[in-house]
Design a protein around this motif. Structure first.
Motif, PDB file in Angstrom:
ATOM      1  N   VAL A   1      -1.090 -31.052  54.548  1.00  0.00           N
ATOM      2  CA  VAL A   1      -0.017 -32.173  54.844  1.00  0.00           C
ATOM      3  C   VAL A   1       1.868 -32.201  55.842  1.00  0.00           C
ATOM      4  N   ASP A   2       1.835 -31.003  54.960  1.00  0.00           N
ATOM      5  CA  ASP A   2       3.365 -31.007  55.604  1.00  0.00           C
ATOM      6  C   ASP A   2       3.085 -30.002  56.895  1.00  0.00           C
TER       7      ASP A   2
ATOM      8  N   MET B   1      -2.152 -28.734  49.025  1.00  0.00           N
ATOM      9  CA  MET B   1      -2.930 -29.837  49.883  1.00  0.00           C
ATOM     10  C   MET B   1      -1.672 -30.199  49.890  1.00  0.00           C
ATOM     11  N   ASN B   2      -0.204 -29.649  49.301  1.00  0.00           N
ATOM     12  CA  ASN B   2       0.630 -30.231  50.437  1.00  0.00           C
ATOM     13  C   ASN B   2       1.189 -29.404  51.319  1.00  0.00           C
ATOM     14  N   THR B   3       0.783 -28.711  51.923  1.00  0.00           N
ATOM     15  CA  THR B   3       0.609 -27.365  52.754  1.00  0.00           C
ATOM     16  C   THR B   3       0.356 -27.908  53.954  1.00  0.00           C
TER      17      THR B   3
ATOM     18  N   LYS C   1      -2.550 -28.530  44.261  1.00  0.00           N
ATOM     19  CA  LYS C   1      -1.998 -29.622  44.961  1.00  0.00           C
ATOM     20  C   LYS C   1      -1.147 -28.597  46.206  1.00  0.00           C
ATOM     21  N   ALA C   2      -0.647 -27.198  45.502  1.00  0.00           N
ATOM     22  CA  ALA C   2       0.304 -26.704  46.461  1.00  0.00           C
ATOM     23  C   ALA C   2      -0.572 -26.484  48.110  1.00  0.00           C
TER      24      ALA C   2
ATOM     25  N   ASN D   1      -4.139 -36.060  56.253  1.00  0.00           N
ATOM     26  CA  ASN D   1      -3.187 -37.419  54.925  1.00  0.00           C
ATOM     27  C   ASN D   1      -3.700 -37.145  53.856  1.00  0.00           C
ATOM     28  N   TYR D   2      -3.352 -37.047  52.701  1.00  0.00           N
ATOM     29  CA  TYR D   2      -3.577 -36.881  51.749  1.00  0.00           C
ATOM     30  C   TYR D   2      -3.201 -38.391  51.059  1.00  0.00           C
TER      31      TYR D   2
END
Length: 370
Positions: free
Chosen positions: A246-247, A242-244, A239-240, A252-253
């Motif tokens: 996306v940020d 993926m968040n990187t 998740k970390a 786009n997830y």
């Protein structure tokens, strides 16, 4: 042969991949029991008209004690219930359910839906799994393969040489559910990758290609990801991580969805740069049925879905450069040119990958045991 068990490592899999098979079996007069770990889809399976039995399966684990418990649980079910034949899906079910069924005097039909890294990795766990696969598949009564590469691999490793087999067109696409849905012609080229979020599925290459093309085209391109995140797999995207991404604004997830056709409808092209040993990826079949061009790798199971330059493009596995070039070809096309490729995808899926072909082959195999 009226009482049938269907097994898989999740209820989610059975519902999303075998729902129409269950309906066809029930309509043909079979009594169907699903044996799988309980999740939010177990009740939906019962609503289809089948029974459900919960079982523990550590699908990503390598603990032999847990696997022995799974084997024993299968055996207890097959000895206590009046079962005529078992249809197995997913790796551990192909192994432990098959062995339990043979011990209990129950016939089994297995589905080899890709072999992942099983015959590539030289880890201790993979070596043990190969031995188990070789032994267990010789105890099956019939084996379906989803591609000829896996069938040839079994032959070269002398696995289940005396077991009858046939090839299926993957798990097929429901052509009545997945209908041609052109993307909007608004100047933005949208790509979508649907899969479990594993690096082996080419997620890293997809993100790198997205980064390069975003730098070139800016907001005129968009890259989407849909599928389970942080799964129990050594190759899982966290998740970390993926968040990187996306940020950073690269992708786009979208999370997960039971209505994938709504997500596919919005995009111009489906992408799967997998180097995992696939069966035939369901996402590519469903996208093709909806009239989408496909970009995927020259990889087992993937290459079957694309005739290069006819309904999409094939790129080299593990190559960001090759993937970027293929995606760039899609971006450079006019909207009308992409629609032509997409229409060719629909034609190919209709001719080769209709789910009805899969269901009829199962019914035919079952009739041979009656």
């Amino acid at each position: 042969m009226n009482n049938i068990v269907i097994t898989a490592n999740t209820s989610w899999y059975v519902y999303n991949f075998r729902k129409n098979t269950i309906r066809a079996l029930i309509e043909s007069g079979f009594s169907v029991v699903v044996v799988a770990p309980r999740d939010e889809y177990s009740e939906k399976l019962q609503e289809l008209g089948c029974s459900f039995i919960n079982i523990r399966i550590d699908s990503g684990g390598t603990n032999p004690v847990n696997d022995l418990k799974t084997f024993y649980d299968f055996y207890k079910i097959y000895k206590s219930a009046k079962i005529d034949i078992v249809l197995n899906f997913t790796p551990k079910n192909n192994i432990y359910s098959t062995l339990a069924a043979r011990l209990a005097g129950v016939k089994s039909i297995n589905n080899i839906a890709g072999l992942g890294t099983l015959f590539i990795s030289e880890s201790f766990a993979s070596k043990i799994a190969r031995v188990l696969y070789k032994y267990s598949q010789s105890k099956a009564d019939f084996i379906f393969f989803q591609n000829e590469d896996d069938r040839a691999l079994f032959k070269s490793h002398k696995i289940a040489q005396n077991v009858k087999s046939d090839r299926l067109p993957g798990s097929g696409a429901d052509l009545s559910r997945f209908i041609v849905s052109p993307a909007p012609d608004d100047g933005v080229t949208r790509f979508l990758l649907i899969a479990r979020m594993l690096f082996d599925k080419g997620i890293g290459q997809y993100v790198d290609a997205a980064r390069a093309l975003k730098k070139q085209y800016g907001d005129a391109v968009e890259f989407r990801l849909l599928g389970f995140l942080d799964v129990d797999n050594p190759s899982a995207v966290s998740k970390a991580q993926m968040n990187t991404w996306v940020d950073e604004g690269v992708v786009n997830y979208l999370g997960t969805s039971d209505n994938v056709e709504a997500e596919i409808a919005q995009v111009d092209c489906m992408v799967l740069p997998s180097y995992y040993r696939e069966g035939v990826p369901k996402s590519l079949l469903e996208a093709g049925a909806m009239g989408k061009p496909i970009v995927t790798t020259d990889n087992v199971g993937c290459r079957e879905t694309v005739d290069d330059a006819y309904n999409g493009f094939i790129c080299e596995p593990r190559s960001t450069e090759s993937l970027t070039d293929a995606l760039n070809k899609i971006v450079a096309m006019s909207h009308e040119q992409r629609l032509v490729l997409g229409n060719n995808s629909r034609i190919k899926i209709e001719q080769e990958f209709d789910e009805k072909i899969v269901i009829q082959k199962y019914l035919l195999a079952l009739s041979s045991f009656s």
